[in-house]
Motif scaffolding. Structure first.
Motif, PDB file in Angstrom:
ATOM      1  N   ALA A  87      31.287  89.647  14.263  1.00  0.00           N
ATOM      2  CA  ALA A  87      32.282  88.558  14.478  1.00  0.00           C
ATOM      3  C   ALA A  87      31.888  87.849  15.607  1.00  0.00           C
ATOM      4  O   ALA A  87      31.919  88.197  17.012  1.00  0.00           O
ATOM      5  N   SER A  88      31.511  86.615  15.615  1.00  0.00           N
ATOM      6  CA  SER A  88      31.157  85.740  16.731  1.00  0.00           C
ATOM      7  C   SER A  88      32.416  84.966  17.102  1.00  0.00           C
ATOM      8  O   SER A  88      33.071  84.310  16.277  1.00  0.00           O
ATOM      9  N   GLU A  95      39.784  82.808  18.178  1.00  0.00           N
ATOM     10  CA  GLU A  95      39.627  84.176  18.094  1.00  0.00           C
ATOM     11  C   GLU A  95      38.989  84.971  19.183  1.00  0.00           C
ATOM     12  O   GLU A  95      38.237  84.321  19.945  1.00  0.00           O
ATOM     13  N   THR A  96      39.361  86.137  19.812  1.00  0.00           N
ATOM     14  CA  THR A  96      39.172  86.564  20.824  1.00  0.00           C
ATOM     15  C   THR A  96      38.566  88.224  20.526  1.00  0.00           C
ATOM     16  O   THR A  96      38.988  88.781  19.313  1.00  0.00           O
ATOM     17  N   ALA A 135      36.983  87.781  12.390  1.00  0.00           N
ATOM     18  CA  ALA A 135      36.983  89.078  11.946  1.00  0.00           C
ATOM     19  C   ALA A 135      36.993  89.675  10.590  1.00  0.00           C
ATOM     20  O   ALA A 135      36.387  90.958  10.397  1.00  0.00           O
ATOM     21  N   LYS A 136      37.428  89.053   9.688  1.00  0.00           N
ATOM     22  CA  LYS A 136      37.081  89.272   8.417  1.00  0.00           C
ATOM     23  C   LYS A 136      35.772  89.098   8.049  1.00  0.00           C
ATOM     24  O   LYS A 136      35.400  90.086   7.293  1.00  0.00           O
ATOM     25  N   ALA A 137      35.016  88.193   8.541  1.00  0.00           N
ATOM     26  CA  ALA A 137      33.435  88.124   8.477  1.00  0.00           C
ATOM     27  C   ALA A 137      32.734  89.302   8.771  1.00  0.00           C
ATOM     28  O   ALA A 137      31.965  89.795   8.416  1.00  0.00           O
ATOM     29  N   ALA A 138      33.327  90.021  10.019  1.00  0.00           N
ATOM     30  CA  ALA A 138      32.452  91.423  10.595  1.00  0.00           C
ATOM     31  C   ALA A 138      32.596  92.345   9.699  1.00  0.00           C
ATOM     32  O   ALA A 138      31.744  93.014   9.370  1.00  0.00           O
TER      33      ALA A 138
END
Ligand code: MG
Length: 388
Positions: A87-88, A95-96, A135-138
């Motif tokens: 997650a970038s 997002e953090t 986060a979902k992409a991670a």
């Protein structure tokens, strides 16, 4: 039983028999191994670690400057295989590292016995909470990496794409003084076939002229919503076309669809949406407003949705580019899997950082090309300590 039916049964039996002949062959062994793998009773194990990317240069786009980008790296282990994800988290997107970790803690993959059920698993992940797209992409990227490894093929191959037929990647030059942009341009000449210039500041024309004084390369321009008046924007686009610019990204504020549609209708250059769209559900609204869309894994929850977006956009006659944040080679390699055949690629994110911790897709003749490895095609270059 009629004769057709009898013939059908006979033919089927013959076919079954002929297929049974190589039952002791490698094919059958492969199949058995595959079945054994899917029946693993040990659930998938998700773990993660925060990581801070150090940028090689201070990066300025319309309104923001920064020297680091926080990311969270993920890992999903299953049956002796490991999938990697990322997650970038550029600060302006909300997002953090803390919000990503909080989200990841809520993800329980123990009820899914087969990682290849991507639709079911990612649908569950998407419904845990609104937003949290990085986060979902991670999770999506790590799962794709894992499943590609289970199948034994890279995703571009699973999707039926020729990994070499990708567009040249743009290399991004941020807003800066004439001297700095000239210097940055000189540094990368020879490595890239197209540049991307961030505009939306007071001195856009001067900066373009400064770059033009050192190169004739085609350029894309990203205004990051920086132009506020549609008439001025159109004048600027005509001027940019004369200067060899080939496309315009997000010229005006993201919700000002009326002005953007007006501009797209009159613009001699294609106009791409970036901030104006996030996910699959936004694409229909783009039709008639923009010429194309910029798909980024971190905006759209990952590879599965990006692939769906690509297909829907193409069906609707909307051009597609694939973009990125500053990311390690993990997320860049994931994006590179679906870039073949697109109109533009902007996958320079890993080239902008000094501490990449993955070896993956590489720059070859101005293109970001995926490695010949299964999954997303990455290998960690250091011992990354994943935990929960
Ligand atoms: Mg952009």
């Amino acid at each position: 039983m009629n004769s057709n039916r009898r013939n059908f049964i006979k033919t089927s039996a013959l076919m079954a028999a002929s297929m049974a002949i190589p039952s002791t062959s490698i094919m059958a062994k492969k199949k058995e191994k595959h079945i054994t793998r899917i029946k693993s009773t040990v659930p998938m194990k998700l773990s993660w670690t925060p990581y801070d990317l150090q940028l090689k240069h201070v990066f300025t786009i319309s309104g923001f400057s920064r020297k680091t980008t926080p990311v969270v790296l993920t890992q999903i282990e299953y049956d002796g295989l490991v999938g990697y994800g990322e997650a970038s988290l550029p600060p302006y997107l909300g997002e953090t590292q803390a919000s990503v970790i909080e989200f990841l803690k809520k993800v329980d993959l123990s009820s899914f016995s087969d990682p290849t059920h991507l639709d079911e698993i990612l649908h569950y992940v998407d419904r845990i909470a609104e937003n949290n797209t990085a986060a979902k992409a991670a999770i999506d990227i790590a799962l794709h990496d894992l499943v590609g490894k289970m199948i034994g093929a890279p995703w571009h191959q699973i999707w039926g794409l020729d990994k070499n037929k990708v567009p040249d990647t743009t290399f991004t030059i941020g807003i800066d003084t004439d001297e700095v942009v000239r210097e940055k341009t000189r540094e990368v000449l020879g490595d890239f076939n197209i540049l991307k210039i961030k505009v939306g500041g007071e001195h856009d024309k001067r900066m373009i002229e400064a770059i033009r004084s050192v190169t004739d390369l085609p350029m894309a321009v990203d205004a990051n919503q920086g132009w506020k008046d549609k008439h001025q924007a159109l004048d600027m686009i005509h001027w940019l076309k004369e200067k060899g610019i080939v496309m315009i990204e997000q010229p005006m504020p993201k919700y000002d669809f009326d002005s953007i549609a007006w501009l797209t209708e009159r613009s001699p250059l294609p106009i791409f949406a970036d901030e104006s769209l996030q996910r699959l559900r936004d694409i229909e609204k783009m039709k008639g407003v923009f010429s194309g869309i910029n798909i980024k894994l971190m905006k759209c929850t990952g590879m599965r949705e990006a692939w769906k977006m690509r297909n829907l956009a193409e069906a609707l006659g909307i051009k597609v580019m694939i973009g990125c944040m500053t990311e390690t080679s993990c997320a860049i390699s994931a994006a590179s899997q679906l870039s073949a055949g697109l109109d533009f690629a902007d996958l320079d994110g890993a080239l902008l950082i000094a501490n990449d911790c993955f070896d993956g897709a590489t720059l070859e003749d101005g293109k970001i090309i995926a490695k010949d490895l299964p999954g997303i095609g990455v290998l960690p270059t250091q011992d990354i300590k994943f935990g929960r």
